[in-house]
Design an enzyme around this catalytic site. Structure first.
Site, PDB file in Angstrom:
ATOM      1  N   LYS A   1      33.902  40.658  47.143  1.00 20.31           N
ATOM      2  CA  LYS A   1      34.215  39.568  46.194  1.00 20.31           C
ATOM      3  C   LYS A   1      35.010  38.472  46.912  1.00 20.31           C
ATOM      4  CE  LYS A   1      37.893  39.953  43.266  1.00 20.31           C
ATOM      5  NZ  LYS A   1      38.835  38.823  43.315  1.00 20.31           N
ATOM      6  N   ASN A   2      36.027  38.867  47.663  1.00 21.36           N
ATOM      7  CA  ASN A   2      36.942  37.871  48.232  1.00 21.36           C
ATOM      8  C   ASN A   2      36.397  37.209  49.486  1.00 21.36           C
ATOM      9  OD1 ASN A   2      38.539  38.400  46.092  1.00 21.36           O
ATOM     10  ND2 ASN A   2      40.058  39.600  47.214  1.00 21.36           N
TER      11      ASN A   2
ATOM     12  N   ARG B   1      35.343  42.004  36.669  1.00 25.80           N
ATOM     13  CA  ARG B   1      35.456  40.814  37.524  1.00 25.80           C
ATOM     14  C   ARG B   1      35.248  41.159  38.997  1.00 25.80           C
ATOM     15  NH1 ARG B   1      40.749  38.515  37.599  1.00 25.80           N
ATOM     16  NH2 ARG B   1      39.705  37.496  39.339  1.00 25.80           N
TER      17      ARG B   1
ATOM     18  N   ASP C   1      46.043  44.520  47.109  1.00 21.46           N
ATOM     19  CA  ASP C   1      44.925  44.803  46.196  1.00 21.46           C
ATOM     20  C   ASP C   1      44.605  46.287  46.103  1.00 21.46           C
ATOM     21  OD1 ASP C   1      42.996  41.805  47.029  1.00 21.46           O
ATOM     22  OD2 ASP C   1      44.826  42.137  45.878  1.00 21.46           O
TER      23      ASP C   1
ATOM     24  N   CYS D   1      48.556  34.117  36.587  1.00 20.93           N
ATOM     25  CA  CYS D   1      47.778  35.184  35.936  1.00 20.93           C
ATOM     26  C   CYS D   1      48.737  36.359  35.759  1.00 20.93           C
ATOM     27  CB  CYS D   1      46.576  35.559  36.803  1.00 20.93           C
ATOM     28  SG  CYS D   1      47.068  36.325  38.324  1.00 20.93           S
TER      29      CYS D   1
ATOM     30  N   ARG E   1      51.287  32.478  41.037  1.00 20.45           N
ATOM     31  CA  ARG E   1      50.186  31.985  41.862  1.00 20.45           C
ATOM     32  C   ARG E   1      50.276  30.474  42.154  1.00 20.45           C
ATOM     33  NH1 ARG E   1      46.209  36.012  41.271  1.00 20.45           N
ATOM     34  NH2 ARG E   1      45.341  35.325  43.256  1.00 20.45           N
TER      35      ARG E   1
END
Ligand code: EPZ
Length: 417
Positions: free
Chosen positions: A22-23, A397, A305, A116, A121
């Site tokens: 994803k990243n 997500r 993460d 978030c 952030r």
């Protein structure tokens, strides 16, 4: 909002392929705006964040075709410079479009990304670096207006090796005048993947993954075809699933070189790891050992993460472990949900003390963010009885289909949309 229903107690077994990162794919999708041409990207995960990024690219004028895990993006008509607020709110990492739209058009209007659940952030490092490259930036009514007749190369030292700031500088500087150097950049594998993608389009960037990245400004970029790297966090999550259930599984399409800090903690827990090519086989003990201290750090340190998923595993270790979260200021929201399942966790600021318990028990819990939600699914694999994880949207997500994947390994888990 969907939910996962997990009945604990099953051992896992078998083999599972890990999907693309994803990243890595999100900044690469943003970068497709730069070549004013076609980009074919393979191994894109089918996740909500990729869907959101595709929607934004289409709103900017790109034509996007999807064929299973391959995306074909034609950015030749991508003439829009404004990123709508509702889409930035949906996915704050769309801030990465700032650099690519700016690089292509010399201007961009983007709504200020909110915080978030894991933290405020901020994007001060992004804006400070872009100002240094000659970008005029005005922030008003919740939008950021950027203009640069020409990006002028410069030497930038990041106060903190921010992943997003590093990516935005690389994207903005591709067509810059002269060279741009980034000192103290983020060194994550996803930064290296972005460099390799940009170079596959004809850019001239070197040093990603080291303490110094050099971007030589060039005139234009060309069409390209590219394969995204595997998702090291999804791989780590599934290794933790084996650890919490005392199982033996094999993951394929993994880069162990991207995961050493996680693999070393799994070995400290008493797991046996064997490698071959792009495969990792893990054999976990019936009960894992505690881990003295896990400190989340920038790459190649232990990834923030993976903090939530590792905490879930440590709740059933044979002793006491300590985690300190150094990257985000409020990334322990999963702890209170794990405590509802019987975990013994004490939070003191950025430190979590986890005392192993003999068993967790299934109950209804709520996912508050992407990796916290994944940690609750892992805890459900071990808990006695049935665990219902609400607000599954957070997990969708970043995981293509965690219920499909874990069921394939023998877990009793169902997804209800
Ligand atoms: C990326 O976020 C990842 N997201 C995050 O993954 C990951 O947790 C994070 O990097 C750290 O590895 C994507 O790549 C899409 P940062 P990013 O800028 O770029 C502070 C997941 O679960 N900071 O490196 O936003 C910031 O507040 C997600 O997949 C500033 O102070 O991370 C934070 O404390 C979650 N000013 C720290 O740096 C800035 O201008 C790390 O942020 C920018 C950042």
């Amino acid at each position: 909002m969907g939910k996962f229903v997990v009945t604990g107690g099953n051992k896992l077994e078998g083999e599972l392929r890990v999907h693309g990162a994803k990243n890595a794919v999100l900044p690469i999708l943003a970068a497709t705006i730069l070549n004013n041409n076609t980009s074919i990207i393979h191994d894109c995960p089918n996740i909500k964040d990729v869907d959101t990024m595709v929607t934004i690219l289409e709103r900017l004028g790109c034509k996007v075709k999807k064929d299973k895990n391959t995306l074909i993006i034609d950015s030749s008509q991508a003439d829009q410079v404004k990123v709508p607020e509702e889409l930035v709110r949906e996915m704050r990492s769309s801030i990465i479009l700032l650099g690519s739209i700016l690089g292509r058009h010399g201007e961009v209007i983007i709504s200020y990304p909110g915080g978030c659940s894991i933290g405020h952030r901020p994007i001060d490092l992004h804006l400070k670096a872009l100002r240094q490259l000659g970008v005029q930036i005005e922030e008003k009514q919740g939008y950021i207006y950027c203009k640069a007749s020409k990006i002028k190369g410069d030497e930038i030292t990041l106060d903190f090796p921010s992943v997003g700031a590093t990516e935005n500088i690389m994207l903005a500087a591709v067509f810059g005048k002269g060279n741009t150097v980034i000192y103290n950049p983020a060194k994550e594998p996803e930064i290296v993947d972005l460099q390799n993608f940009l170079n596959s389009m004809g850019a001239s960037i070197r040093g990603a993954g080291t303490n110094k990245i050099v971007i030589n400004g060039i005139k234009e970029l060309y069409s390209t075809e590219y394969n995204v790297i595997p998702d090291r966090i999804v791989a780590g999550t599934y290794l933790m699933a084996a650890a919490i259930t005392g199982s033996e599984i094999t993951l394929t399409n993994v880069e162990k070189d991207h995961m050493y800090s996680v693999l070393s903690k799994l070995r400290e827990m008493g797991c046996e790891l064997r490698y071959g090519g792009r495969r990792i086989k893990i054999s976990a003990p019936e009960q894992i050992n505690p881990v003295d201290v896990i400190r989340t750090q920038t790459y190649p340190g232990f990834p923030t993460d993976m903090q939530a998923q590792t905490m879930a595993v440590l709740t059933v270790s044979s002793g006491t472990s300590v985690i300190t979260e150094h990257i985000f200021e409020s990334r322990y929201k999963h702890a209170e949900e794990l405590i509802r399942m019987g975990a013994n966790i004490q939070l003191e600021g950025r430190t979590a003390i986890i005392k192993g318990v003999n068993n967790l028990f299934g109950t209804e819990v709520i996912a508050k963010d992407l990796r916290g939600g994944a940690s609750l699914v892992l805890a459900g694999l071990k808990a006695d009885g049935v665990t219902t994880v609400l607000d599954s949207i957070h997990v969708e997500r970043g995981y293509e289909d965690i219920a499909r994947d874990l069921s394939q390994l023998g877990a009793d888990i169902h997804f209800y949309s």
